[in-house]
Write a protein that holds these residues in place. Structure first.
Motif: not given
Ligand SMILES: [Fe+2]
Length: 233
Positions: A99, A107-113, A115-116
Motif C-alpha cells: 500500500i 482503492d477504498p480498502d487500501e485507503y482505509a488501511l 488512514k490507520k
C-alpha cells in the motif's frame, strides 16, 4: 545517608544548594538525552522503512517551529511540535509496503488501511513517558479544519494546534517533493492549493504564517527535489 536528607549542619549552606542544583541539572540533561535518543531511534526506524529522508523531517521540524513561534506557542508545545513534525508518520511502519509503495490510486480498502497510520503512531508513542502529548498531536495530524478529516472528525479549535501546523507543512512538503512516480508541483501551484484549501482543509492562521516565510525557504526545497526554484516559479 540512605534517606538523601541533608544533614542539619549543612542545611542552608551554599554548597548544599549548589549540589542540589547540580543534581537537578544532571537529571534534566539525562531526560533530554533520553528524549533525543528516542526521537533518533524512531527516525532510524522510518529510514529503515524508507518512509523518511533526513531532509524531509528536518525541514518539517524547522518550518513547524517557525510557525509555532509566530503563533505564540509555549515552550512545552514547541517541544511537542518538534516531535510531532519529526515522527508524525511513524505509524506507517504498520501499513503494508504494497500500500505504501503503490504508485497508483489506492482503492477504498487500501485507503482505509493507510488512514490507520495516525492511530498506530499514537498507540506507540503514548506509551513513552514524556511523549503522551505529542502522541495525541500525531493522532490528529490528518484532521481537517472543516471537520472532514480523520480519525475523529474534529474541527477548527477542537484540533490540537500542533496537529493543525503539522497538517499544513506536511501537505505543502508532499506537494512540492518529487516521488519516484511523480514530479513535485511548482511552488506557485502548491501555494495556490494551500490557499484554496485554507479554511476548509487547513487552518487559515497556520497557512498565513507559513506562507509569510515559505518562499524564502524554497531554494533549499527545490535543490533537494532536484529542480531549481527559477524553473519551478
Ligand atoms: Fe500522515
Amino acid at each position: 545517608m540512605l534517606t538523601g536528607q541533608i544533614p542539619a549542619s549543612m542545611e542552608g549552606s551554599p554548597s548544599s544548594g549548589a549540589l542540589e542544583s547540580l543534581r537537578i541539572k544532571q537529571l534534566e540533561e539525562q531526560a533530554s538525552a533520553l528524549r533525543n535518543s528516542v526521537i533518533c531511534a524512531f527516525n532510524q526506524l522510518l529510514d529503515l522503512k524508507d518512509l523518511n529522508t533526513g531532509v524531509h523531517s528536518t525541514r518539517l521540524a524547522e518550518w513547524g517551529m517557525r510557525v509555532g513561534q509566530e503563533l505564540g506557542l509555549e515552550e512545552a508545545e514547541l517541544q511537542n511540535l518538534e516531535v510531532a513534525a519529526l515522527l508524525h508518520d511513524i505509524g506507517k511502519v504498520g501499513v503494508p509496503d504494497s500500500i505504501l509503495r503503490k504508485p497508483g490510486r489506492l482503492d477504498p480498502d487500501e485507503y482505509a488501511l493507510m488512514k490507520k497510520h495516525s492511530e498506530y503512531g499514537w498507540a506507540v508513542l503514548r506509551m513513552l513517558p514524556g511523549f503522551e502529548r505529542a502522541a495525541l498531536d500525531i493522532l490528529h495530524h490528518h484532521e481537517s479544519f472543516d471537520g472532514k478529516g480523520y480519525p475523529a472528525g474534529l474541527q477548527a479549535a477542537e484540533i490540537p494546534v500542533v496537529s493543525r501546523i503539522v497538517c499544513v507543512i506536511d501537505a505543502f512538503d508532499a506537494m512540492v517533493s518529487s516521488r519516484p512516480y511523480r514530479k513535485g508541483l511548482p511552488y506557485e501551484e502548491a501555494v495556490r492549493r494551500l490557499n484554496e484549501a485554507s479554511g476548509t482543509q487547513f487552518d487559515p492562521d497556520v497557512v498565513r504564517s507559513f506562507l509569510s516565510f515559505a518562499q524564502a525557504e524554497m531554494s533549499t526545497v527545490f535543490a533537494a527535489a532536484g529542480t531549481s526554484v527559477s524553473s519551478a516559479l
